[in-house]
Design a protein around this motif. Structure first.
Motif, PDB file in Angstrom:
ATOM      1  N   ILE A  98       0.836  -1.210   0.000  1.00  8.31           N
ATOM      2  CA  ILE A  98       0.000   0.000   0.000  1.00  8.31           C
ATOM      3  C   ILE A  98       0.863   1.250   0.000  1.00  8.31           C
ATOM      4  CG2 ILE A  98      -1.637   1.328   1.370  1.00  8.31           C
ATOM      5  CD1 ILE A  98      -2.882  -1.303   2.269  1.00  8.31           C
ATOM      6  N   VAL A  99       1.851   1.291   0.877  1.00  8.32           N
ATOM      7  CA  VAL A  99       2.705   2.482   0.963  1.00  8.32           C
ATOM      8  C   VAL A  99       3.494   2.686  -0.329  1.00  8.32           C
ATOM      9  CG1 VAL A  99       4.652   3.499   2.187  1.00  8.32           C
ATOM     10  CG2 VAL A  99       2.846   2.352   3.466  1.00  8.32           C
ATOM     11  N   ASN A 100       4.080   1.607  -0.865  1.00  8.01           N
ATOM     12  CA  ASN A 100       4.878   1.735  -2.095  1.00  8.01           C
ATOM     13  C   ASN A 100       4.032   2.153  -3.287  1.00  8.01           C
ATOM     14  OD1 ASN A 100       7.267   1.005  -0.799  1.00  8.01           O
ATOM     15  ND2 ASN A 100       6.950  -1.166  -1.176  1.00  8.01           N
ATOM     16  N   SER A 101       2.801   1.669  -3.376  1.00 12.20           N
ATOM     17  CA  SER A 101       1.947   2.046  -4.505  1.00 12.20           C
ATOM     18  C   SER A 101       1.475   3.483  -4.394  1.00 12.20           C
ATOM     19  CB  SER A 101       0.749   1.097  -4.578  1.00 12.20           C
ATOM     20  OG  SER A 101      -0.006   1.146  -3.382  1.00 12.20           O
ATOM     21  N   LEU A 102       1.271   3.968  -3.183  1.00 15.06           N
ATOM     22  CA  LEU A 102       0.836   5.354  -3.013  1.00 15.06           C
ATOM     23  C   LEU A 102       1.922   6.349  -3.417  1.00 15.06           C
ATOM     24  CD1 LEU A 102      -1.131   5.155   0.359  1.00 15.06           C
ATOM     25  CD2 LEU A 102      -2.076   5.656  -1.897  1.00 15.06           C
ATOM     26  N   LYS A 103       3.177   5.957  -3.283  1.00 18.79           N
ATOM     27  CA  LYS A 103       4.267   6.867  -3.655  1.00 18.79           C
ATOM     28  C   LYS A 103       4.986   6.407  -4.926  1.00 18.79           C
ATOM     29  CE  LYS A 103       7.548   4.718  -0.408  1.00 18.79           C
ATOM     30  NZ  LYS A 103       8.559   4.324  -1.392  1.00 18.79           N
ATOM     31  N   VAL A 107      -0.868  12.815   4.011  1.00 19.57           N
ATOM     32  CA  VAL A 107      -2.044  12.502   4.820  1.00 19.57           C
ATOM     33  C   VAL A 107      -2.675  11.189   4.353  1.00 19.57           C
ATOM     34  CG1 VAL A 107      -4.381  13.247   5.392  1.00 19.57           C
ATOM     35  CG2 VAL A 107      -2.506  14.892   5.447  1.00 19.57           C
ATOM     36  N   ILE A 108      -2.749  10.987   3.042  1.00 17.09           N
ATOM     37  CA  ILE A 108      -3.332   9.746   2.513  1.00 17.09           C
ATOM     38  C   ILE A 108      -2.498   8.538   2.929  1.00 17.09           C
ATOM     39  CG2 ILE A 108      -3.821   8.473   0.394  1.00 17.09           C
ATOM     40  CD1 ILE A 108      -4.578  11.113  -0.908  1.00 17.09           C
ATOM     41  N   TRP A 162      -2.496   3.761   8.906  1.00 17.32           N
ATOM     42  CA  TRP A 162      -3.038   3.661  10.261  1.00 17.32           C
ATOM     43  C   TRP A 162      -4.341   2.871  10.267  1.00 17.32           C
ATOM     44  CZ3 TRP A 162      -7.563   5.718  12.489  1.00 17.32           C
ATOM     45  CH2 TRP A 162      -7.644   5.591  13.882  1.00 17.32           C
ATOM     46  N   MET A 163      -5.233   3.155   9.322  1.00 13.77           N
ATOM     47  CA  MET A 163      -6.504   2.431   9.276  1.00 13.77           C
ATOM     48  C   MET A 163      -6.289   0.947   8.991  1.00 13.77           C
ATOM     49  SD  MET A 163      -9.261   5.010   7.489  1.00 13.77           S
ATOM     50  CE  MET A 163      -8.288   5.231   6.002  1.00 13.77           C
ATOM     51  N   TYR A 164      -5.338   0.644   8.109  1.00 13.49           N
ATOM     52  CA  TYR A 164      -5.076  -0.758   7.803  1.00 13.49           C
ATOM     53  C   TYR A 164      -4.529  -1.495   9.021  1.00 13.49           C
ATOM     54  CZ  TYR A 164      -2.731  -4.851   5.935  1.00 13.49           C
ATOM     55  OH  TYR A 164      -2.297  -6.129   5.726  1.00 13.49           O
ATOM     56  N   LEU A 165      -3.537  -0.900   9.689  1.00  9.23           N
ATOM     57  CA  LEU A 165      -2.953  -1.548  10.862  1.00  9.23           C
ATOM     58  C   LEU A 165      -3.961  -1.624  12.006  1.00  9.23           C
ATOM     59  CD1 LEU A 165       0.623   0.008  10.846  1.00  9.23           C
ATOM     60  CD2 LEU A 165      -0.052  -2.286  10.133  1.00  9.23           C
ATOM     61  N   SER A 193      -3.273  -4.240  19.527  1.00 14.25           N
ATOM     62  CA  SER A 193      -2.058  -3.434  19.664  1.00 14.25           C
ATOM     63  C   SER A 193      -2.379  -1.955  19.557  1.00 14.25           C
ATOM     64  CB  SER A 193      -1.042  -3.837  18.592  1.00 14.25           C
ATOM     65  OG  SER A 193      -0.716  -5.193  18.724  1.00 14.25           O
ATOM     66  N   THR A 194      -3.211  -1.553  18.610  1.00 15.26           N
ATOM     67  CA  THR A 194      -3.541  -0.149  18.440  1.00 15.26           C
ATOM     68  C   THR A 194      -4.365   0.354  19.622  1.00 15.26           C
ATOM     69  OG1 THR A 194      -5.449  -0.841  17.111  1.00 15.26           O
ATOM     70  CG2 THR A 194      -3.462  -0.222  15.942  1.00 15.26           C
ATOM     71  N   ALA A 195      -5.183  -0.513  20.233  1.00 17.30           N
ATOM     72  CA  ALA A 195      -5.961  -0.087  21.385  1.00 17.30           C
ATOM     73  C   ALA A 195      -5.049   0.202  22.584  1.00 17.30           C
ATOM     74  CB  ALA A 195      -6.988  -1.162  21.759  1.00 17.30           C
ATOM     75  N   ARG A 196      -4.023  -0.648  22.775  1.00 19.71           N
ATOM     76  CA  ARG A 196      -3.077  -0.389  23.858  1.00 19.71           C
ATOM     77  C   ARG A 196      -2.255   0.846  23.585  1.00 19.71           C
ATOM     78  NH1 ARG A 196      -2.392  -6.100  23.787  1.00 19.71           N
ATOM     79  NH2 ARG A 196      -0.541  -5.871  22.495  1.00 19.71           N
ATOM     80  N   ALA A 197      -1.896   1.095  22.276  1.00 10.47           N
ATOM     81  CA  ALA A 197      -1.109   2.286  21.939  1.00 10.47           C
ATOM     82  C   ALA A 197      -1.921   3.550  22.176  1.00 10.47           C
ATOM     83  CB  ALA A 197      -0.658   2.211  20.483  1.00 10.47           C
TER      84      ALA A 197
END
Length: 326
Positions: free
Chosen positions: A254-259, A305-306, A312-315, A322-326
């Motif tokens: 996802i990150v590589n395709s966005l950039k 931002v995208i 963040w939404m994917y993770l 993990s995200t709830a504890r963070a």
């Protein structure tokens, strides 16, 4: 005789002292241990060693980001600038080139998830227990070792109007299939996604192969005893065991395709008429080619931002605990 006895006694005393000296083990009281650990383990004790890394990150990442945010509120041509507020962001909504760039970026995300990730998973599973599976995986990984520039040049010679693809099609009598692959949208974007897939699939094969080797043999044997084979083994046993690796692979895709930038610049330079540009390429052209620095900074901020929001939404969806504890 008396001297011998005296010497023996002296030797015995000295050996006893030496033994007692050897047995003596230095000890520290709890207060001394706390004092010494506080002297060497203070929270800021490692700060001098981390300062060079902080400075490097600040110069290369933090400062450019905030400078781009600040510059996005100005009309800047590299020589003069004037404050325009949110005009650059309002311009994004009315710019058809920005809309096409956003659409192309979404196409890259979808194509990267469907082709390299899926192909890497299927190839890794198919060659996992094959006799010469390691050799087959090596052949597929080799394109990943080639630089993006070399890959772009190679595929340009294949996909241009007189390239290898059209020559092969004409040679086998499929003249109607021969076309200008890089000169019309959306086939130019789709062709570049295929070229990127050829290079990126190898890394996914390696990651999925590592995940397959980490699956406990007891789990596989128990599933086989229960009658799980073929598709049922893959869907109910193998795929759930690969969840952690899949999260990493999909996140990177996802990150590589966005950039995405290098493959597009080498094959089409965003053309024709900027029809194959992505957000990263639009940002580069506006800021460094057309000297619309403020507008390019606005595009860069939207892209950032995208990328951050999608990651963040994917993770958050994949690792809710993990995200709830963070």
């Amino acid at each position: 005789m008396t001297e011998i006895v005296t010497t023996a006694k002296a030797a015995g005393k000295s050996s006893g002292k030496a033994a007692r000296t050897r047995r003596r083990v230095p000890t520290r009281t709890p207060h001394q241990a706390v004092a010494e650990s506080g002297r060497y383990g203070r929270p800021l004790a490692a700060l001098p060693w981390a300062l060079p890394a902080f400075a490097l990150v600040g110069v290369l990442l933090v400062y450019p980001f905030f400078r781009s945010v600040y510059g996005s509120f100005f009309e800047d041509n590299g020589f003069t600038s004037s404050f325009t507020g949110f005009d650059n962001y309002a311009r994004l909504a009315d710019d058809p080139i920005f809309g096409r760039s956003l659409l192309n970026t979404l196409l890259w995300v979808a194509g990267t998830l469907l082709l390299p990730v899926l192909a890497g998973l299927l190839i890794a599973v198919a060659t996992h227990r094959m006799r010469f599976g390691g050799l087959a995986q090596l052949v597929i990984v080799l394109p990943y070792a080639i630089s993006a520039a070399a890959t772009g040049v190679l595929w340009y010679f294949m996909l241009n109007s007189q390239g290898a693809v059209n020559q092969i099609l004409r040679a086998v009598g499929l003249d109607s299939w021969a076309q200008a692959w890089l000169l019309e949208w959306p086939q130019n974007t789709l062709a570049m996604i295929v070229a990127s897939t050829w290079q990126a699939t190898g890394l996914n094969v390696v990651l999925f192969a590592i995940g397959l080797r980490a699956i406990p043999k007891d789990t596989v044997e128990a599933a086989e005893l229960d009658g799980a084979t073929g598709w049922r083994m893959f869907w109910f046993v193998t795929l759930p065991q690969l969840r952690a690796v899949t999260v990493v692979v999909v996140g990177m895709a996802i990150v590589n395709s966005l950039k995405a930038f290098d493959m597009i610049w080498l094959l089409t330079k965003g053309g024709p008429s900027r029809s194959s540009e992505t957000l990263a390429l639009s940002m580069y052209r506006e800021a460094f080619r057309l000297f619309h620095v403020g507008y390019g900074s606005a595009i860069a901020l939207v892209l950032s931002v995208i990328v951050v929001a999608s990651s963040w939404m994917y993770l958050r969806r994949q690792m809710p605990e993990s995200t709830a504890r963070a």
